[in-house]
Design a protein around this motif. Structure first.
Motif, PDB file in Angstrom:
ATOM      1  N   SER A 175       0.811  -1.222   0.000  1.00 56.74           N
ATOM      2  CA  SER A 175       0.000   0.000   0.000  1.00 56.74           C
ATOM      3  C   SER A 175       0.842   1.268   0.000  1.00 56.74           C
ATOM      4  O   SER A 175       0.301   2.374  -0.105  1.00 56.74           O
ATOM      5  CB  SER A 175      -0.937   0.009   1.216  1.00 56.74           C
ATOM      6  OG  SER A 175      -0.197   0.128   2.418  1.00 56.74           O
ATOM      7  N   GLY A 176       2.179   1.129   0.146  1.00 55.33           N
ATOM      8  CA  GLY A 176       3.057   2.294   0.159  1.00 55.33           C
ATOM      9  C   GLY A 176       3.206   2.955   1.504  1.00 55.33           C
ATOM     10  O   GLY A 176       3.697   4.081   1.600  1.00 55.33           O
ATOM     11  N   PHE A 177       2.795   2.258   2.567  1.00 58.11           N
ATOM     12  CA  PHE A 177       2.811   2.842   3.903  1.00 58.11           C
ATOM     13  C   PHE A 177       3.889   2.259   4.801  1.00 58.11           C
ATOM     14  O   PHE A 177       3.799   2.340   6.021  1.00 58.11           O
ATOM     15  CB  PHE A 177       1.440   2.676   4.576  1.00 58.11           C
ATOM     16  CG  PHE A 177       0.479   3.778   4.256  1.00 58.11           C
ATOM     17  CD1 PHE A 177       0.585   5.018   4.863  1.00 58.11           C
ATOM     18  CD2 PHE A 177      -0.535   3.586   3.333  1.00 58.11           C
ATOM     19  CE1 PHE A 177      -0.300   6.031   4.574  1.00 58.11           C
ATOM     20  CE2 PHE A 177      -1.429   4.600   3.027  1.00 58.11           C
ATOM     21  CZ  PHE A 177      -1.311   5.830   3.649  1.00 58.11           C
ATOM     22  N   ASP A 178       4.930   1.679   4.222  1.00 59.95           N
ATOM     23  CA  ASP A 178       6.013   1.159   5.044  1.00 59.95           C
ATOM     24  C   ASP A 178       7.055   2.245   5.251  1.00 59.95           C
ATOM     25  O   ASP A 178       7.827   2.566   4.351  1.00 59.95           O
ATOM     26  CB  ASP A 178       6.665  -0.074   4.412  1.00 59.95           C
ATOM     27  CG  ASP A 178       7.611  -0.739   5.382  1.00 59.95           C
ATOM     28  OD1 ASP A 178       7.142  -1.537   6.206  1.00 59.95           O
ATOM     29  OD2 ASP A 178       8.812  -0.434   5.343  1.00 59.95           O
ATOM     30  N   LEU A 179       7.079   2.806   6.430  1.00 60.02           N
ATOM     31  CA  LEU A 179       7.937   3.950   6.715  1.00 60.02           C
ATOM     32  C   LEU A 179       9.367   3.544   7.067  1.00 60.02           C
ATOM     33  O   LEU A 179      10.334   4.199   6.679  1.00 60.02           O
ATOM     34  CB  LEU A 179       7.329   4.747   7.867  1.00 60.02           C
ATOM     35  CG  LEU A 179       7.934   6.104   8.197  1.00 60.02           C
ATOM     36  CD1 LEU A 179       7.846   7.033   7.008  1.00 60.02           C
ATOM     37  CD2 LEU A 179       7.203   6.706   9.399  1.00 60.02           C
ATOM     38  N   GLN A 180       9.523   2.449   7.814  1.00 58.58           N
ATOM     39  CA  GLN A 180      10.830   2.094   8.346  1.00 58.58           C
ATOM     40  C   GLN A 180      11.867   1.862   7.244  1.00 58.58           C
ATOM     41  O   GLN A 180      13.019   2.280   7.371  1.00 58.58           O
ATOM     42  CB  GLN A 180      10.714   0.843   9.219  1.00 58.58           C
ATOM     43  CG  GLN A 180       9.896   1.076  10.475  1.00 58.58           C
ATOM     44  CD  GLN A 180       9.941  -0.106  11.425  1.00 58.58           C
ATOM     45  OE1 GLN A 180      10.853  -0.919  11.359  1.00 58.58           O
ATOM     46  NE2 GLN A 180       8.962  -0.197  12.301  1.00 58.58           N
ATOM     47  N   ALA A 181      11.463   1.200   6.172  1.00 56.92           N
ATOM     48  CA  ALA A 181      12.410   0.868   5.114  1.00 56.92           C
ATOM     49  C   ALA A 181      13.088   2.116   4.559  1.00 56.92           C
ATOM     50  O   ALA A 181      14.314   2.178   4.436  1.00 56.92           O
ATOM     51  CB  ALA A 181      11.698   0.112   3.990  1.00 56.92           C
TER      52      ALA A 181
END
Length: 296
Positions: A175-181
């Motif tokens: 969904s494009g909501f992975d912040l940590q990466a």
């Protein structure tokens, strides 16, 4: 806030996640206002994750060859027993025997599969529990990666262990909501690593989900196919998360901290694959929720 020019103090990836989903929870944490509650002994997700990290840290050490499978099977019980005595001593009690043995079996299975996955791509362990520092514009970043791997191609992989299954993390990445990466990649690009000159394409992010032994990567990982479990998420996994984080940071610069709405919990779960655990960091957070839209 930081000591110079009113800049925010360094953000960790976990704190950035909290700021993105619940600015009020982030503020309370930053001010040290989280409640100090007492409760009965409970082997919850947080304690399980901490134990798993400590065991993996000892099994997969930097600048050492990968341990063979027999060594992993032999070492896990002793390492786990030592970490239990230090972190959650109540788990050593006989009343917790079933939970303890189940957890030991899960960790052994996850460690064996992780060893096979690393061997399948010829990975070398560069560092374990490595602190990274960098910046996003004027905002300082810091965080501790669980593992840094180098592939034969020279590519660097930043690994984050998660004591969970892959479903929600996969949904979040897609969904494009992975912040940590993206934040880990930013730290390496802007803060660097000793004796390493890396461009963005040389850095990949991997989440290893211990419960179903799946490795989710944000870019291709060359593997010989000897172990199944590598999965590449080919979409831009961080763009929407960074947009939301930038909005929050701008609000903080203006001295504004948005309260959560009663719809936020379901919205973030359904649209971002993100559970807002931070809503329960303090009873004040739900107390001051409102019904109007607009906090996102």
């Amino acid at each position: 806030f930081g000591p110079e020019k009113g800049l925010p103090a360094p953000l960790s990836p976990s704190a950035a996640d909290t700021l993105m989903g619940s600015p009020f929870a982030w503020l309370l944490g930053r001010l040290g206002c989280d409640p100090r509650s007492w409760g009965t002994d409970e082997f919850d997700v947080l304690k399980a994750g901490t134990l798993a990290h400590r065991v993996f840290e000892k099994i997969f050490e930097a600048d050492q060859p990968l341990p063979d499978e027999n060594a992993i099977t032999e070492k896990v019980p002793a390492i786990l027993a030592d970490r239990i005595s230090r972190i959650v001593p109540f788990l050593a009690d006989r009343d917790w025997k079933v939970e303890r043995l189940k957890f030991e079996s899960e960790i052994s299975t996850a460690a064996l599969q992780w060893r096979r996955l690393l061997a399948s791509c010829g990975a070398t362990i560069v560092a374990a529990e490595q602190w990274l520092r960098g910046s996003h514009g004027e905002v300082l970043l810091h965080g501790q990666s669980d593992l840094l791997l180098q592939l034969p191609s020279g590519k660097l992989l930043v690994v984050d262990y998660k004591k969970s299954s892959s479903g929600k993390r996969r949904e979040r990445m897609q969904s494009g909501f992975d912040l940590q990466a993206h934040l880990y990649r930013l730290m390496i690009r802007t803060g660097g690593l000793p004796e390493r000159d890396l461009v963005p394409g040389d850095i990949g992010i991997v989440y290893y989900l211990l419960n179903d032994t799946t490795a989710l990567a944000d870019s291709p990982v060359d593997s010989d196919g000897s172990a199944h479990g590598w999965e590449v998420i080919s979409t831009d996994i961080s763009s929407r998360a960074m947009e939301h984080l930038d909005q929050r940071l701008e609000q903080v610069r203006r001295g504004t901290v948005c309260l959560n709405t009663t719809a936020d919990e379901d919205w973030w779960d359904n649209n971002a694959g993100l559970k807002l655990y931070a809503l329960d960091n303090s009873p004040l957070i739900r107390l001051f929720m409102h019904t109007e839209e607009g906090s996102r």
